[in-house]
Design a protein around this motif. Structure first.
Motif, PDB file in Angstrom:
ATOM      1  N   HIS A  95      -1.627   5.746  -7.478  1.00  0.00           N
ATOM      2  CA  HIS A  95      -0.440   5.556  -6.775  1.00  0.00           C
ATOM      3  C   HIS A  95      -0.379   4.172  -6.285  1.00  0.00           C
ATOM      4  O   HIS A  95      -0.675   3.586  -5.321  1.00  0.00           O
ATOM      5  CB  HIS A  95      -0.389   6.443  -5.599  1.00  0.00           C
ATOM      6  CG  HIS A  95       0.946   6.493  -4.796  1.00  0.00           C
ATOM      7  ND1 HIS A  95       1.869   7.324  -4.853  1.00  0.00           N
ATOM      8  CD2 HIS A  95       1.916   5.558  -4.420  1.00  0.00           C
ATOM      9  CE1 HIS A  95       2.711   7.255  -4.484  1.00  0.00           C
ATOM     10  NE2 HIS A  95       3.203   5.953  -4.178  1.00  0.00           N
ATOM     11  N   HIS A 133       0.571  10.869  -0.375  1.00  0.00           N
ATOM     12  CA  HIS A 133       0.621  10.583   1.264  1.00  0.00           C
ATOM     13  C   HIS A 133       0.101  11.590   2.230  1.00  0.00           C
ATOM     14  O   HIS A 133      -1.073  11.388   2.837  1.00  0.00           O
ATOM     15  CB  HIS A 133       1.842   9.845   1.665  1.00  0.00           C
ATOM     16  CG  HIS A 133       2.590   8.946   0.691  1.00  0.00           C
ATOM     17  ND1 HIS A 133       1.766   7.707  -0.056  1.00  0.00           N
ATOM     18  CD2 HIS A 133       3.791   8.660   0.462  1.00  0.00           C
ATOM     19  CE1 HIS A 133       2.703   7.029  -0.692  1.00  0.00           C
ATOM     20  NE2 HIS A 133       3.843   7.521  -0.468  1.00  0.00           N
ATOM     21  N   LYS A 170       8.473  10.531 -10.811  1.00  0.00           N
ATOM     22  CA  LYS A 170       8.285  10.528  -9.526  1.00  0.00           C
ATOM     23  C   LYS A 170       9.634  10.745  -8.650  1.00  0.00           C
ATOM     24  O   LYS A 170      10.582  10.075  -8.768  1.00  0.00           O
ATOM     25  CB  LYS A 170       7.808   8.923  -9.109  1.00  0.00           C
ATOM     26  CG  LYS A 170       7.656   8.682  -7.534  1.00  0.00           C
ATOM     27  CD  LYS A 170       6.522   9.263  -7.005  1.00  0.00           C
ATOM     28  CE  LYS A 170       6.643   8.924  -5.312  1.00  0.00           C
ATOM     29  NZ  LYS A 170       6.469   7.457  -4.894  1.00  0.00           N
ATOM     30  N   THR A 184       6.098   2.029  -0.218  1.00  0.00           N
ATOM     31  CA  THR A 184       6.921   0.829  -0.803  1.00  0.00           C
ATOM     32  C   THR A 184       8.223   0.975  -1.118  1.00  0.00           C
ATOM     33  O   THR A 184       8.882   2.104  -0.716  1.00  0.00           O
ATOM     34  CB  THR A 184       5.967   0.984  -2.304  1.00  0.00           C
ATOM     35  OG1 THR A 184       5.996   1.997  -2.727  1.00  0.00           O
ATOM     36  CG2 THR A 184       4.705   0.101  -2.079  1.00  0.00           C
ATOM     37  N   ASP A 211      -1.245   2.466  -2.997  1.00  0.00           N
ATOM     38  CA  ASP A 211       0.223   2.421  -2.608  1.00  0.00           C
ATOM     39  C   ASP A 211       0.333   0.846  -2.580  1.00  0.00           C
ATOM     40  O   ASP A 211       1.316   0.565  -1.791  1.00  0.00           O
ATOM     41  CB  ASP A 211       0.685   3.165  -1.398  1.00  0.00           C
ATOM     42  CG  ASP A 211       2.364   3.520  -1.356  1.00  0.00           C
ATOM     43  OD1 ASP A 211       2.668   3.111  -2.370  1.00  0.00           O
ATOM     44  OD2 ASP A 211       2.617   4.075  -0.509  1.00  0.00           O
ATOM     45  N   HIS A 237       2.315   0.277  -7.191  1.00  0.00           N
ATOM     46  CA  HIS A 237       3.541  -0.302  -7.552  1.00  0.00           C
ATOM     47  C   HIS A 237       3.246  -1.798  -8.205  1.00  0.00           C
ATOM     48  O   HIS A 237       3.733  -2.770  -7.393  1.00  0.00           O
ATOM     49  CB  HIS A 237       4.311  -0.129  -6.490  1.00  0.00           C
ATOM     50  CG  HIS A 237       4.842   1.167  -5.940  1.00  0.00           C
ATOM     51  ND1 HIS A 237       5.568   1.887  -6.486  1.00  0.00           N
ATOM     52  CD2 HIS A 237       4.224   1.932  -4.865  1.00  0.00           C
ATOM     53  CE1 HIS A 237       5.532   3.327  -5.672  1.00  0.00           C
ATOM     54  NE2 HIS A 237       4.488   3.061  -4.638  1.00  0.00           N
ATOM     55  N   GLU A 273      10.608   2.283  -2.544  1.00  0.00           N
ATOM     56  CA  GLU A 273      11.204   3.255  -3.215  1.00  0.00           C
ATOM     57  C   GLU A 273      12.500   3.511  -3.266  1.00  0.00           C
ATOM     58  O   GLU A 273      13.144   4.370  -2.607  1.00  0.00           O
ATOM     59  CB  GLU A 273      10.276   4.757  -3.199  1.00  0.00           C
ATOM     60  CG  GLU A 273       8.800   4.320  -3.516  1.00  0.00           C
ATOM     61  CD  GLU A 273       7.709   5.423  -2.714  1.00  0.00           C
ATOM     62  OE1 GLU A 273       8.182   6.228  -1.805  1.00  0.00           O
ATOM     63  OE2 GLU A 273       6.822   5.690  -3.295  1.00  0.00           O
TER      64      GLU A 273
HETATM   65 ZN   LIG Z   1       4.310   4.579  -3.139  1.00  0.00          ZN
END
Ligand SMILES: [Zn+2]
Ligand SMILES: [Zn+2]
Length: 638
Positions: free
Chosen positions: A102, A412, A322, A625, A478, A104, A627
């Motif tokens: 996970h 998470h 996602k 992040t 993350d 980004h 998102e």
């Molecule tokens: Zn994330």
């Protein structure tokens, strides 16, 4: 560092050339069956294969991009030829290349281009003076139209209004991006450019904070950020590629050889494809495609089309989707969806249950269809309400489709209802955890503990309970959610292992002696599996990666110390010496130096020290992040 220099490797190869010469003279029989020589051999180490039997070895041989032998030094000796590169491990540890499930990379790369406050806890006055002294004077090509963007603002307890941010500029648009990706603060010009007024409804999945008169304050939560972010001019494709290359080099420096992009936009896909085409990617990328919850045929077809586009690409795949189902739990954002209301300053329940950003029936249909189409579904979930609803949706999908072999993930898992722990194993849903965060800090202790019911707080990042209930835990950073002064990527498999095992904060003296739900600690076996074989299974690439076995791809990491032998409070200090991707050394600590460090880090660090009034500890800062959904659909009512 005690690793042999290249000269020694060459000497080894030369010494072995004699043996090869004998082969050339037709004396092969004396040496036994000589296989085709390896391109790379490492020996004399502690090789943790992470295979199903937990095999330990001392040596590995690689030919091209595959592992051809694993065993004792004697076992691999016959693979050494004249041109074989030999690494004498001298007791160093070897593991499968780490898999970050996970992360980004492209989104984080964009932040590398912005003026950063590195997640240090600051007031708005601090940030205004930082922007004026350390960002604006260093701008390239400033113009009245250009956005002023500050990255990695620590949102825990942070308050800023449009008026505050007008002090940075009252004529240019200003945007402060929370390091959690769920928070943004803008000035008046930015609000005007985005057309946000008292009359603007909250977008689906987001909130525009308003004052007593209903006027926007400039604080945007979750998808409301998209109202502004969608009008900020994007980076050029070349800049994005160059910054992504930096981000992936950082990941490789932490031993990472595969990533799952946990919110892959079209820009991200284009970036990976361009890098793959130019042979500069040096990373296996599993794209988890950004999508929104909604039973929409056009969206299903878009996702299927992207997956088909990448079929047959050697390094990039797109067979996961996602979505995100709530926000974050920290005060004052509090958009994570909870079963019990957030508490006020006096510990009394408020009316706030967080952001209920989806309809459970639609979620069930959406997940069921994606599962039927062969997608693994990967969902951001912080609150216990959302995790429960997601498990229901996966149960619905399983009832409708049977076992499709998809490997769904909930990411998470900050708060989970104990009744839901066994459902992960029952439904085959992977627990995608960011265990670096499982420690006492300003987030967990200051911005969460007083504001949620104690029985919920007991199950913060409940890795131990999930494992005991049979769940498979997988690891992810993350990134870029974490930053520390001078360290743009502090959340690594090894720092996550330290938190996961000790549940203690080694960075900030204020939290010394405390642990966060120590009952939820897991073991080094659990964390290393979470970043190797279990991660490979979750990403459906366990046939080729995740363990050191003959026939698998040669993705390996060499560590200066054996994580199983190191005191858990010292795992942070374990260093990646080499990262081997596809049979090639793609990171070498001895020669990497500070190549990936940001040029301005030292200068900015000096200012941050001045602002925070003390030498900033290497403090963990995190959340989630950026998102942000690409298309914002205004909510009809409200
Ligand atoms: Zn994330
Ligand atoms: Zn997230």
């Amino acid at each position: 560092m005690k690793r042999p220099a290249l000269g020694q490797r060459s000497a080894t190869a030369l010494a072995l050339a004699a043996a090869t010469a004998l082969t050339a003279l037709g004396l092969t029989a004396c040496l036994g069956d000589s296989p085709e020589p390896a391109t790379l051999v490492m020996r004399g180490g502690r090789v943790h294969t992470m295979d199903a039997r937990g095999t330990q070895a001392t040596a590995v041989a690689v030919r091209g991009n595959h592992i051809v032998a694993v065993g004792s030094d004697a076992d691999v000796y016959r693979y050494i030829g004249a041109r074989t590169q030999v690494i004498e491990l001298q007791g160093h540890a070897v593991l499968p290349g780490f898999i970050d499930t996970h992360i980004h990379p492209v989104m984080g790369a964009e932040r590398l281009a912005q003026c950063s406050v590195d997640g240090v806890q600051l007031t708005v006055a601090d940030i205004v003076s930082y922007a004026l002294a350390d960002c604006l004077p260093f701008e390239q090509n400033p113009s009245p139209e250009k956005w002023i963007q500050i990255a990695n603002v620590n949102p825990a307890g942070f308050v800023a209004t449009t008026t505050d941010l007008d002090q940075i500029s009252s004529t240019r648009p200003v945007a402060l991006h929370g390091i959690d990706g769920h928070t943004e603060w803008v000035n008046h010009v930015a609000l005007q450019r985005a057309g946000i007024t008292a009359a603007t409804p909250d977008p689906v999945g987001g909130q525009i904070e308003r004052d007593a008169n209903g006027e926007p304050t400039g604080f945007l939560k979750d998808d409301a950020q998209g109202l502004v972010d969608s009008i900020i001019p994007p980076l050029s494709a070349d800049d994005r590629i160059a910054l992504t290359a930096q981000a992936l080099a950082l990941a490789r420096s932490h031993g990472i050889t595969s990533v799952q992009d946990a919110w892959a936009s079209q820009e991200a896909l284009d970036t990976y494809e361009a890098m793959e085409g130019a042979r500069t990617l040096d990373m296996r990328v599993r794209a988890s495609l950004m999508s929104t919850i909604g039973d929409d045929e056009a969206e299903y077809q878009r996702l299927i089309g992207i997956r088909a586009h990448f079929a047959g690409h050697p390094l990039v795949r797109a067979d996961s989707v996602k979505i995100f189902s709530d926000g974050v739990i920290e005060y004052p954002t509090q958009t994570a969806a909870m079963t019990k209301p957030y508490l006020d300053a006096n510990g009394q329940p408020t009316a706030n249950l967080g952001g209920r950003y989806f309809d459970t029936a639609v979620l069930g249909r959406y997940v069921t269809r994606l599962d039927k189409e062969g997608f693994s579904v990967h969902v951001h979930s912080i609150g216990d309400y959302t995790t429960h609803a997601l498990l229901d949706a996966f149960e619905t999908a399983k009832a409708a489709n049977g076992d499709t072999g998809n490997r769904h993930e909930i990411a998470h898992l900050q708060i989970v209802d104990p009744a839901d722990f066994p459902r992960f194993a029952q439904l085959g849903v992977y627990a995608n955890m960011q265990l670096f965060w499982a420690l006492p800090d300003e987030y967990s202790i200051d911005a969460v503990q007083p504001f949620i019911a104690p029985d919920l707080f007991r199950y913060m990042y409940p890795a131990g309970s999930l494992k005991a209930a049979g769940a498979t835990i997988i690891g992810g950073s993350d990134w870029p959610v974490d930053a520390m002064p001078g360290d743009p990527m502090p959340n690594t498999p090894l720092s996550a292992a330290q938190s996961a095992i000790t549940r203690a904060n080694p960075f900030e003296p204020a939290y010394a002696g405390m642990t966060l739900d120590i009952e939820e600690a897991v073991t080094i076996d659990d964390v290393m599996a979470a970043y190797t074989i279990n991660a490979a299974r979750a990403l459906k690439q366990d046939a080729t990666t995740g363990s050191i076995e003959v026939g698998k791809l040669a993705d390996l990491v060499i560590l200066d110390q054996d994580p199983w032998q190191v005191d858990p409070t010292a795992l942070l200090g374990v260093t990646v010496l080499d990262t081997i991707f596809d049979g090639r050394i793609v990171h070498d600590a001895a020669s990497a130096g500070a190549a990936t460090a940001k040029a301005r880090t030292l200068h900015a660090l000096a200012t941050l020290k001045r602002l925070s009034g003390h030498e900033p500890a290497k403090r963990p800062t995190r959340d989630h992040t950026n998102e942000v959904h690409p298309a914002i659909v205004p909510r009809a009512t409200r």
